[in-house]
Design a protein around this motif. Sequence first.
Motif, PDB file in Angstrom:
ATOM      1  N   UNK A  17      15.549  10.813  95.219  1.00 15.11           N
ATOM      2  CA  UNK A  17      14.658  11.828  95.790  1.00 15.11           C
ATOM      3  C   UNK A  17      13.241  11.268  95.953  1.00 15.11           C
ATOM      4  N   UNK A  18      12.773  10.558  94.959  1.00 16.37           N
ATOM      5  CA  UNK A  18      11.434   9.962  95.027  1.00 16.37           C
ATOM      6  C   UNK A  18      11.316   8.994  96.191  1.00 16.37           C
ATOM      7  N   UNK A  19      12.324   8.137  96.340  1.00 21.23           N
ATOM      8  CA  UNK A  19      12.304   7.163  97.435  1.00 21.23           C
ATOM      9  C   UNK A  19      12.322   7.850  98.790  1.00 21.23           C
TER      10      UNK A  19
ATOM     11  N   UNK B 162      20.393  17.127 101.400  1.00 19.20           N
ATOM     12  CA  UNK B 162      21.595  16.697 102.115  1.00 19.20           C
ATOM     13  C   UNK B 162      21.618  15.187 102.284  1.00 19.20           C
ATOM     14  N   UNK B 163      20.457  14.598 102.586  1.00 17.36           N
ATOM     15  CA  UNK B 163      20.380  13.155 102.812  1.00 17.36           C
ATOM     16  C   UNK B 163      20.739  12.370 101.556  1.00 17.36           C
ATOM     17  N   UNK B 164      20.171  12.755 100.420  1.00 14.80           N
ATOM     18  CA  UNK B 164      20.459  11.987  99.203  1.00 14.80           C
ATOM     19  C   UNK B 164      21.860  12.298  98.676  1.00 14.80           C
ATOM     20  N   UNK B 165      22.378  13.491  98.986  1.00 15.17           N
ATOM     21  CA  UNK B 165      23.732  13.839  98.562  1.00 15.17           C
ATOM     22  C   UNK B 165      24.758  12.946  99.263  1.00 15.17           C
ATOM     23  N   UNK B 166      24.473  12.581 100.503  1.00 16.17           N
ATOM     24  CA  UNK B 166      25.370  11.705 101.246  1.00 16.17           C
ATOM     25  C   UNK B 166      25.324  10.263 100.732  1.00 16.17           C
TER      26      UNK B 166
ATOM     27  N   UNK C  12      27.358  24.677  97.226  1.00 18.10           N
ATOM     28  CA  UNK C  12      27.019  24.544  95.813  1.00 18.10           C
ATOM     29  C   UNK C  12      27.010  23.067  95.448  1.00 18.10           C
ATOM     30  N   UNK C  13      25.825  22.509  95.261  1.00 20.48           N
ATOM     31  CA  UNK C  13      25.716  21.102  94.904  1.00 20.48           C
ATOM     32  C   UNK C  13      26.076  20.907  93.433  1.00 20.48           C
ATOM     33  N   UNK C  14      26.482  19.680  93.071  1.00 22.33           N
ATOM     34  CA  UNK C  14      26.617  19.361  91.652  1.00 22.33           C
ATOM     35  C   UNK C  14      25.297  19.614  90.934  1.00 22.33           C
ATOM     36  N   UNK C  15      25.371  19.815  89.628  1.00 24.48           N
ATOM     37  CA  UNK C  15      24.212  20.282  88.858  1.00 24.48           C
ATOM     38  C   UNK C  15      22.964  19.432  89.057  1.00 24.48           C
TER      39      UNK C  15
END
Length: 368
Positions: free
Chosen positions: A152-154, A133-137, A106-109
Amino acid sequence: MKVKKFKGNTMPEVMQVVRKELGADAVILQSREVQEGGIFGLFKKKKIEVHAAIDPSPISKTSSIQPHSKMLDQTDKKPDSGQVDMLEEIQEMKHWFKRQVEHHQNYPDAFQSMLDKLVDKQVNPKITEDIVDTIYQRLSPKATEQEVWNEMSLEIRDRLANNGDYGGLSFQHKVVALVGPTGVGKTTTIAKLAAHYRLKKHKHVAFITTDTYRIAAIDQLKTYAEILDVPLEVAYNADDYQKAKEKFQDYDIIFVDTAGRNFLEQKYVEEISQTIELQNAEAYLVLSLATKKEDLESTFNQFKHIPLDKVIFTKKDETSTYGAILNICLQNKIGVAYFTNGQDVPDDIETVSVDRITELVIGGANYD
């Protein structure tokens, strides 16, 4: 092996339930903290979630509940072959659960919002999970939606840019062949391209059609040729094609329209390759965005064995779901030349950029 999931307020509470339902031979495969309940993302309660398993042939009738890692540390005892097999099965099961938990956390909102957007746009689940997963890290779990959108755009831009070329014809060869299934708009797209390069770029262009299976297609291209004052040759076989190409050898661009057959049969793709000698031409695969995602991928697979330069996506105006563009590009390491978005010649055609694809997939800066 019997596997069950348990939840409780504390680990001892959960362990009691595990022991009661699965017995003393249960093995803990995975445990983690989860957040449940709450209103508008607030007042959530912490819970303990445990995945436990019981094998019908346990190692020891007197063993107690213990993590699998602890079982593997018991090096003072030599298990026989049956015990080794069971330990390997438990280890494999534990790894499977770990992957499931990681990929469905469950990711943050703010992160979940972007994940949902990619899913809604029909981006392939593996690509979606990998990007999020990549941007979450990289970011703080408290990152805002704007920060997540920017990252996300990058990430999408970088992945697209590293997997293909974009924007128009490559001009590595003067022969430009459009290939693809029937009904995607190859003939109209060729007319748009010819009009653009003939009227706006002042190129000397010519037409060859090998689509002799449909009389209507020949008549349609003849009409465009007359309007644009462009010569047209019809090639019924490989010899006709070679003669037509020699006739137009002094032209800047030779646009070749190919037959739209049932390309679920590989022989039709091979026929095109043999007739046109695609190694000496630029081949652009024409795909319709109005086609189902699965069918797009299936069609691409039929053509991926020939030297494709880029993709042209048609009928952009007939859908609002653009994840298939990202799927095709990233899964096949290929770029996009054009979008078409209507029937008007020569206006309804758009040169594609990485930024444009990113915008279509995840929306503008207000993440709409």
